[in-house]
Design a protein around this motif. Structure first.
Motif, PDB file in Angstrom:
ATOM      1  N   GLY A 100      32.340  -2.351 112.658  1.00 26.74           N
ATOM      2  CA  GLY A 100      31.222  -2.135 113.556  1.00 26.74           C
ATOM      3  C   GLY A 100      30.405  -3.382 113.825  1.00 26.74           C
ATOM      4  N   GLU A 101      30.876  -4.497 113.360  1.00 24.86           N
ATOM      5  CA  GLU A 101      30.169  -5.770 113.483  1.00 24.86           C
ATOM      6  C   GLU A 101      30.275  -6.343 114.903  1.00 24.86           C
ATOM      7  OE1 GLU A 101      30.317  -9.981 111.065  1.00 24.86           O
ATOM      8  OE2 GLU A 101      31.803  -8.441 110.678  1.00 24.86           O
ATOM      9  N   MET A 102      29.235  -7.029 115.348  1.00 22.09           N
ATOM     10  CA  MET A 102      29.226  -7.625 116.670  1.00 22.09           C
ATOM     11  C   MET A 102      30.286  -8.728 116.779  1.00 22.09           C
ATOM     12  SD  MET A 102      26.041  -9.377 118.660  1.00 22.09           S
ATOM     13  CE  MET A 102      26.191 -11.100 118.260  1.00 22.09           C
ATOM     14  N   LEU A 103      30.986  -8.756 117.903  1.00 21.72           N
ATOM     15  CA  LEU A 103      31.997  -9.780 118.174  1.00 21.72           C
ATOM     16  C   LEU A 103      31.492 -10.711 119.272  1.00 21.72           C
ATOM     17  CD1 LEU A 103      35.152  -7.506 118.278  1.00 21.72           C
ATOM     18  CD2 LEU A 103      34.421  -8.972 116.393  1.00 21.72           C
ATOM     19  N   VAL A 104      31.809 -12.006 119.155  1.00 21.30           N
ATOM     20  CA  VAL A 104      31.415 -12.987 120.163  1.00 21.30           C
ATOM     21  C   VAL A 104      32.631 -13.796 120.597  1.00 21.30           C
ATOM     22  CG1 VAL A 104      29.026 -13.201 119.400  1.00 21.30           C
ATOM     23  CG2 VAL A 104      30.755 -14.654 118.391  1.00 21.30           C
ATOM     24  N   HIS A 105      32.619 -14.262 121.851  1.00 20.81           N
ATOM     25  CA  HIS A 105      33.667 -15.141 122.364  1.00 20.81           C
ATOM     26  C   HIS A 105      33.285 -16.576 122.040  1.00 20.81           C
ATOM     27  CE1 HIS A 105      34.746 -11.571 124.535  1.00 20.81           C
ATOM     28  NE2 HIS A 105      35.832 -12.149 124.995  1.00 20.81           N
ATOM     29  N   VAL A 106      34.183 -17.295 121.376  1.00 19.90           N
ATOM     30  CA  VAL A 106      33.902 -18.659 120.943  1.00 19.90           C
ATOM     31  C   VAL A 106      34.852 -19.625 121.637  1.00 19.90           C
ATOM     32  CG1 VAL A 106      33.815 -20.207 118.950  1.00 19.90           C
ATOM     33  CG2 VAL A 106      33.187 -17.804 118.685  1.00 19.90           C
ATOM     34  N   MET A 107      34.285 -20.686 122.226  1.00 20.58           N
ATOM     35  CA  MET A 107      35.106 -21.759 122.785  1.00 20.58           C
ATOM     36  C   MET A 107      35.115 -22.899 121.765  1.00 20.58           C
ATOM     37  SD  MET A 107      34.788 -23.991 126.262  1.00 20.58           S
ATOM     38  CE  MET A 107      35.275 -22.651 127.322  1.00 20.58           C
ATOM     39  N   ASP A 120      39.214 -26.335 123.557  1.00 26.42           N
ATOM     40  CA  ASP A 120      39.065 -25.463 124.730  1.00 26.42           C
ATOM     41  C   ASP A 120      39.791 -24.126 124.625  1.00 26.42           C
ATOM     42  OD1 ASP A 120      37.294 -27.105 126.072  1.00 26.42           O
ATOM     43  OD2 ASP A 120      38.910 -28.265 127.004  1.00 26.42           O
ATOM     44  N   SER A 121      40.230 -23.747 123.441  1.00 30.28           N
ATOM     45  CA  SER A 121      40.779 -22.410 123.262  1.00 30.28           C
ATOM     46  C   SER A 121      39.613 -21.440 123.059  1.00 30.28           C
ATOM     47  CB  SER A 121      41.723 -22.368 122.062  1.00 30.28           C
ATOM     48  OG  SER A 121      41.019 -22.648 120.878  1.00 30.28           O
ATOM     49  N   VAL A 122      39.810 -20.186 123.430  1.00 26.81           N
ATOM     50  CA  VAL A 122      38.771 -19.169 123.309  1.00 26.81           C
ATOM     51  C   VAL A 122      39.299 -18.041 122.436  1.00 26.81           C
ATOM     52  CG1 VAL A 122      37.349 -17.507 124.549  1.00 26.81           C
ATOM     53  CG2 VAL A 122      37.834 -19.729 125.575  1.00 26.81           C
ATOM     54  N   THR A 123      38.511 -17.652 121.436  1.00 25.34           N
ATOM     55  CA  THR A 123      38.866 -16.540 120.562  1.00 25.34           C
ATOM     56  C   THR A 123      37.674 -15.605 120.433  1.00 25.34           C
ATOM     57  OG1 THR A 123      38.179 -17.711 118.560  1.00 25.34           O
ATOM     58  CG2 THR A 123      40.489 -17.923 119.196  1.00 25.34           C
ATOM     59  N   VAL A 124      37.933 -14.424 119.932  1.00 23.71           N
ATOM     60  CA  VAL A 124      36.876 -13.453 119.649  1.00 23.71           C
ATOM     61  C   VAL A 124      36.686 -13.432 118.140  1.00 23.71           C
ATOM     62  CG1 VAL A 124      36.198 -11.045 119.822  1.00 23.71           C
ATOM     63  CG2 VAL A 124      37.497 -12.101 121.668  1.00 23.71           C
ATOM     64  N   GLU A 125      35.458 -13.707 117.702  1.00 18.77           N
ATOM     65  CA  GLU A 125      35.158 -13.812 116.277  1.00 18.77           C
ATOM     66  C   GLU A 125      34.032 -12.861 115.900  1.00 18.77           C
ATOM     67  OE1 GLU A 125      36.750 -15.883 114.156  1.00 18.77           O
ATOM     68  OE2 GLU A 125      38.000 -16.662 115.761  1.00 18.77           O
ATOM     69  N   PRO A 126      34.060 -12.304 114.668  1.00 20.52           N
ATOM     70  CA  PRO A 126      32.940 -11.475 114.210  1.00 20.52           C
ATOM     71  C   PRO A 126      31.728 -12.343 113.867  1.00 20.52           C
ATOM     72  CG  PRO A 126      34.660 -11.580 112.554  1.00 20.52           C
ATOM     73  CD  PRO A 126      35.171 -12.305 113.742  1.00 20.52           C
ATOM     74  N   LEU A 127      30.568 -11.753 113.981  1.00 13.98           N
ATOM     75  CA  LEU A 127      29.314 -12.460 113.739  1.00 13.98           C
ATOM     76  C   LEU A 127      29.235 -13.050 112.337  1.00 13.98           C
ATOM     77  CD1 LEU A 127      26.493 -13.045 114.975  1.00 13.98           C
ATOM     78  CD2 LEU A 127      25.754 -10.910 113.962  1.00 13.98           C
ATOM     79  N   SER A 128      29.762 -12.373 111.345  1.00 12.93           N
ATOM     80  CA  SER A 128      29.669 -12.852 109.958  1.00 12.93           C
ATOM     81  C   SER A 128      30.445 -14.145 109.717  1.00 12.93           C
ATOM     82  CB  SER A 128      30.136 -11.781 108.983  1.00 12.93           C
ATOM     83  OG  SER A 128      31.492 -11.471 109.213  1.00 12.93           O
ATOM     84  N   ASN A 129      31.358 -14.518 110.588  1.00 10.90           N
ATOM     85  CA  ASN A 129      32.067 -15.789 110.430  1.00 10.90           C
ATOM     86  C   ASN A 129      31.154 -16.990 110.619  1.00 10.90           C
ATOM     87  OD1 ASN A 129      34.393 -14.379 109.998  1.00 10.90           O
ATOM     88  ND2 ASN A 129      35.420 -15.050 111.854  1.00 10.90           N
TER      89      ASN A 129
END
Length: 100
Positions: A21-28, A32-41
């Protein structure tokens, strides 16, 4: 990990991890690769990632402006009340200390 982040991409709506249930963010990243990471990372027990400060502060400002809206914790999806953005559980306490 934070030294490899180029920027965190803004999202129109918040996505959550299905299991936690943790918030996910898109990280560049710097390459220049983009991944989706959880907030706790982006947090450990001692430091707060500066790339996440703007995002968390924006959620906090919205919560202060609209304190009675239905809202859930950003780290565990537990229901929170009265303009809070993090719940009282042990998992969320270390991040909550930085922002509330």
């Amino acid at each position: 990990m934070s030294h490899l982040v180029k920027r965190i991409l803004p999202m129109r709506s918040m996505k959550r991890h299905k299991a936690t249930g943790e918030m996910l963010v898109h990280v560049m990243w710097k390459d220049d690769s983009v991944t989706v990471e959880p907030l706790s990372n982006f947090y450990d027990g001692d430091r707060v990632n500066v790339n996440m400060n703007a995002i968390i502060n924006r959620y906090k400002q919205t919560a202060v402006e609209f304190p009675f809206r239905k809202r859930h914790c950003l780290l565990c999806d537990t229901r929170v009340h009265d303009a809070m953005i993090f719940c009282e559980c042990k998992k969320c306490a270390y991040v909550k200390g930085f922002y509330e």
